[in-house]
Design an enzyme around this catalytic site. Sequence first.
Site, PDB file in Angstrom:
ATOM      1  N   THR A  10      -0.784   3.642   5.322  1.00 24.20           N
ATOM      2  CA  THR A  10       0.492   4.996   4.778  1.00 24.20           C
ATOM      3  C   THR A  10       0.374   5.953   4.474  1.00 24.20           C
ATOM      4  O   THR A  10       1.327   7.142   5.327  1.00 24.20           O
ATOM      5  CB  THR A  10       1.247   4.210   3.446  1.00 24.20           C
ATOM      6  N   VAL A  11      -0.534   6.990   4.296  1.00 24.64           N
ATOM      7  CA  VAL A  11      -0.945   8.263   4.673  1.00 24.64           C
ATOM      8  C   VAL A  11      -1.297   8.887   5.624  1.00 24.64           C
ATOM      9  O   VAL A  11      -0.643   9.452   6.150  1.00 24.64           O
ATOM     10  CB  VAL A  11      -2.312   8.648   3.421  1.00 24.64           C
ATOM     11  N   LYS A  88     -10.201   9.672  -4.254  1.00 23.67           N
ATOM     12  CA  LYS A  88     -10.165   9.724  -5.482  1.00 23.67           C
ATOM     13  C   LYS A  88     -11.562   8.882  -5.800  1.00 23.67           C
ATOM     14  O   LYS A  88     -12.612   9.034  -6.201  1.00 23.67           O
ATOM     15  CB  LYS A  88      -9.213   9.791  -5.728  1.00 23.67           C
ATOM     16  N   GLY A 117      -1.346  13.173  -6.291  1.00 22.75           N
ATOM     17  CA  GLY A 117      -0.358  12.653  -4.781  1.00 22.75           C
ATOM     18  C   GLY A 117      -0.085  13.433  -4.061  1.00 22.75           C
ATOM     19  O   GLY A 117      -0.555  14.533  -3.519  1.00 22.75           O
ATOM     20  N   ILE A 119       1.221  16.565  -5.493  1.00 21.56           N
ATOM     21  CA  ILE A 119       0.877  17.196  -6.649  1.00 21.56           C
ATOM     22  C   ILE A 119      -0.197  18.451  -6.469  1.00 21.56           C
ATOM     23  O   ILE A 119      -1.023  17.898  -6.508  1.00 21.56           O
ATOM     24  CB  ILE A 119       1.227  17.168  -8.334  1.00 21.56           C
ATOM     25  N   GLY A 170       4.106   0.663  -0.425  1.00 20.15           N
ATOM     26  CA  GLY A 170       2.850   1.919  -0.341  1.00 20.15           C
ATOM     27  C   GLY A 170       2.891   2.445  -1.330  1.00 20.15           C
ATOM     28  O   GLY A 170       1.827   3.470  -1.119  1.00 20.15           O
ATOM     29  N   GLU A 173      -2.520   0.522  -4.539  1.00 26.74           N
ATOM     30  CA  GLU A 173      -4.229   0.629  -3.154  1.00 26.74           C
ATOM     31  C   GLU A 173      -4.261  -0.894  -2.689  1.00 26.74           C
ATOM     32  O   GLU A 173      -3.575  -1.773  -2.764  1.00 26.74           O
ATOM     33  CB  GLU A 173      -5.316   0.860  -3.972  1.00 26.74           C
ATOM     34  N   LYS A 188      -8.880  10.083 -10.992  1.00 26.87           N
ATOM     35  CA  LYS A 188      -8.465  10.703 -10.958  1.00 26.87           C
ATOM     36  C   LYS A 188      -8.732  11.718 -12.452  1.00 26.87           C
ATOM     37  O   LYS A 188      -8.798  12.773 -12.161  1.00 26.87           O
ATOM     38  CB  LYS A 188      -6.986  11.209 -11.002  1.00 26.87           C
ATOM     39  N   GLY A 285       2.834   7.257  -2.369  1.00 25.59           N
ATOM     40  CA  GLY A 285       3.214   7.620  -1.584  1.00 25.59           C
ATOM     41  C   GLY A 285       2.981   8.663  -0.279  1.00 25.59           C
ATOM     42  O   GLY A 285       2.305   8.736  -0.318  1.00 25.59           O
TER      43      GLY A 285
HETATM   44  N1  HSE Z   1      -2.958   3.742  -5.801  1.00 29.73           N
HETATM   45  C1  HSE Z   1      -2.081   5.133  -6.560  1.00 29.73           C
HETATM   46  C2  HSE Z   1      -1.332   4.910  -7.018  1.00 29.73           C
HETATM   47  C3  HSE Z   1      -1.662   5.752  -4.931  1.00 29.73           C
HETATM   48  O1  HSE Z   1      -0.847   4.164  -7.418  1.00 29.73           O
HETATM   49  O2  HSE Z   1      -1.257   6.486  -7.774  1.00 29.73           O
HETATM   50  C4  HSE Z   1      -1.344   7.899  -5.284  1.00 29.73           C
HETATM   51  O3  HSE Z   1      -3.121   7.365  -5.415  1.00 29.73           O
END
Ligand code: HSE
Length: 367
Positions: A10-11, A88, A117, A119, A170, A173, A188, A285
């Site tokens: 996805t990323v 992370k 994400g 930010i 998406g 994880e 995080k 996302g």
């Molecule tokens: N799975 C993570 C979330 C993705 O839902 O925040 C972004 O780090």
Amino acid sequence: MKIGLLGYGTVGSAFYAMAIEHPETSDITLLDLKRHDDLTCRQTADFQDILRDESIGTVVELIGGLHPAYEFVSSALKSGKHVVTANKQLVSACYDELIALAEENSVSLRCTAAAGGGIPWLHSLARLAECDRITSVSGIMNGTTNYILSAMTEQGTEYADNLREAQRLGYAEADPTADVEGYDACRKLVLSANIAFGVSIREAEVPCFGISGITAQDIAAFKRLGLVCKLIAHADRAGDQVAACVEPMLFPVSGQMAHVNGPDNLISLHAERVGTQRFAGAGAGGFATASNVLADCFEIMRGCGAFYTSRRDAVSVNNAALTQRYYVRAGEEAASRTMTVAEAHAMADQFKKERKPFFMAAASEER
Ligand code: HSE
């Protein structure tokens, strides 16, 4: 700048689409087990091709998980390549080791997309930590759980249906356990606290309680009380210790937190002179996360050659002093109890061990 891109999920695919729009980042060699015939870049399934290619100066790791990401990232740093990652789990688990490796090899390690994400949260923390004393970081740091909780609150639907939808979109994880049990938010938080406070706390020390036990009945009970449930990660500097935990919290329906919906994050810091700052936006996302990865690549091109902070004081996590009021439901029985964070999480661990239905959420003023 020649880039070795590891992963095309996805990323990874969003990063590729964004990076090829810029001449400075469009020279990409992709590592993926699968061949993508629609792509024009060089492709390989062997990491050694990227490692051996001296013209590749930066490795962008978007595979996720600990292995083989750890082996790829550490050998890239040892070979004198800069590394940008959104991982992370990796950076939180191997924080001291990876920073030391980057320092020893005079290369940069950036991971802005690993928290928040899209930010620029870690980046902003690092800037402020240089000129003020940050005393707390807190907020919604996981998009998947916020998506699930918002949908349950808005539509009265069940947990499992919304988790499936978060996976389809998406946000989650590959193994969503990390999202719903709070481990993703915990990683995080560890990164945020370490950079904000100049410390090195470890994930295993941070009590973590997620949302997998929540039911539509819990949500209905919160609604009757004018409350909304959010998964919150918070860390406070307390003398030479840090109080930190991840847990569901209840916020007044009229407050700011209650209106953060879908996969959005809302993260705050408090610093002695600057006061409180809030950062909001897409926390999960492909394109949101990829934008921070690409911004890290541009920073490296501009000569940013260090980790966000060089301070890593070893401190312990201690939640004994923080007392809160908790909604506690064991089986069908719900009650309200005042406990320290340490007591509440010990109780939650016990119910988990006994595999009994249990959910708890702490009452909160807006942070
Ligand atoms: N799975 C993570 C979330 C993705 O839902 O925040 C972004 O780090």
